[in-house]
Scaffold this active site. Structure first.
Site, PDB file in Angstrom:
ATOM      1  N   TYR A   1      -6.842  -3.907  -6.408  1.00 35.62           N
ATOM      2  CA  TYR A   1      -6.582  -5.131  -5.664  1.00 35.62           C
ATOM      3  C   TYR A   1      -7.910  -5.683  -5.151  1.00 35.62           C
ATOM      4  CZ  TYR A   1      -1.758  -3.348  -5.537  1.00 35.62           C
ATOM      5  OH  TYR A   1      -0.516  -2.854  -5.868  1.00 35.62           O
TER       6      TYR A   1
ATOM      7  N   GLY B   1       8.634 -13.226  -2.098  1.00 35.24           N
ATOM      8  CA  GLY B   1       8.769 -14.292  -1.109  1.00 35.24           C
ATOM      9  C   GLY B   1      10.007 -15.144  -1.254  1.00 35.24           C
ATOM     10  N   PHE B   2      10.663 -15.091  -2.420  1.00 29.52           N
ATOM     11  CA  PHE B   2      11.811 -15.965  -2.651  1.00 29.52           C
ATOM     12  C   PHE B   2      12.957 -15.658  -1.699  1.00 29.52           C
ATOM     13  CE2 PHE B   2      15.797 -17.199  -4.679  1.00 29.52           C
ATOM     14  CZ  PHE B   2      15.528 -18.517  -5.020  1.00 29.52           C
TER      15      PHE B   2
END
Length: 332
Positions: free
Chosen positions: A58, A223-224
């Site tokens: 990341y 996030g949806f």
């Protein structure tokens, strides 16, 4: 906050973890702010969300450096999970499971995290050129050396198998059964949410039968499931959702009934309860060995997510959520 355990190592962590990836990787770069992310990590620890999940890829590397700044001050408050096995190039990601690389990568992660030991070291992806037993054996040596406390495995190739005849996690289970012969698996990380429940079919039962912890990745559906995204809003080019088959404007609109169902359940529990909290409570209800790891970089979302541990869904709630329509993607 309720404590849950990571598998064979019996390491206790808070009921809701913190996925640190969005702080420096995969989501809108223009919204990544170091000070804000540091505040989010501190807030998580203050609330008892002790599991901090990161990876060397990341950034690459910058995510571990960020977490390390917090660990330098608060190592005893945190359960540190990071990953090995993937290398990031200019336009590609490749697996590297060679034992020598695993040892070097662990030492580098320890330096960036500013700690002497990693609580959970996860194999991000197996290297197709290296027998997974060799990679896992090198990771086991790190446990014996005192650099790592427990080992975990991330699920492989889930999205790419949605249309095949095989069950979604058959490949992961085969890998788990192989590495389990070398050294105990303490945790498995895989996607699990109201709109991606496939792990319930075989992977979650496999973990439960063997006392293996389960880290639920993307429990808020990228996030949806928070209900804060608008169909057609668009995403920055570097945001993974810009290429996700469920985040086209058409599919986001088609999947709104799922968010509506979460809203209905939330309303029954009080005006302050949110769809995101219901989504996390659903994940927590799948077993005491299950720990959701929602990713965020803002303190307010950390606070909201942690509160989900106190939300108890009823049998009727769970039944209603189980009847929600299956998520649609542009591959369907």
């Amino acid at each position: 906050m309720e404590r849950r355990t990571i598998g064979a190592a019996a390491l206790a962590v808070g009921a809701v973890g913190l996925g640190c990836m969005p702080m420096s990787w995969a989501y809108s770069a223009s919204r990544q702010r170091g000070a804000e992310s540091l505040g989010a990590v501190h807030r998580a620890l203050d609330l008892g969300s002790t599991l901090l999940d990161t990876a060397d890829m990341y950034g690459p590397f910058t995510n571990e450096l960020l977490v390390g700044r917090v660990l330098k001050e608060r190592r005893s408050d945190a359960f540190v999970s990071t990953k090995v096995g993937l290398l990031v190039g200019e336009q590609h990601i490749v697996a590297n499971g060679r034992p020598g690389y695993v040892r070097r990568a662990c030492d580098a992660s320890l330096r960036r995290l500013q700690t002497d030991v990693i609580d959970l070291y996860q194999l991000h992806r197996a290297d197709p050129e290296v027998p997974v037993e060799e990679t896992w054996g090198a990771m086991a040596e790190l446990v014996r050396a005192g650099k790592v406390r427990a080992l975990g495995l991330c699920a492989v190739g889930a999205r790419g198998r949605r249309r095949s005849g095989a069950r979604l996690h058959d490949g992961t289970i085969r890998q788990l059964e192989r590495v389990q012969q070398v050294f105990p698996v303490s945790a498995v990380q895989a996607e699990l949410s109201v709109w991606s429940p496939e792990a319930l079919e075989s992977l979650l039962p496999w973990c439960a039968e063997r006392g293996v912890g389960f880290l639920a990745a993307m429990p808020l559906g990228n996030g949806f499931l928070t209900g804060t995204l608008t169909p057609g809003q668009g995403f920055e080019p570097d945001d993974v959702r810009a290429r996700h088959p469920r985040f086209t404007a058409e599919m986001m609109a088609a999947n709104q009934p799922i968010v509506a169902g979460l809203r209905r359940t939330a309303a029954r529990h009080g005006e302050d309860v949110t769809p995101a909290q219901v989504a996390l409570a659903w994940v927590l209800a799948q077993g005491r060995h299950v720990i959701p790891v929602p990713g965020t970089k803002q303190e307010r979302w950390v606070t909201e997510n942690a509160a989900a541990a106190e939300l108890r869904l009823t049998a009727d709630d769970l039944a209603e959520l189980g009847r929600l329509p299956a998520a649609q993607g542009s591959w369907d």
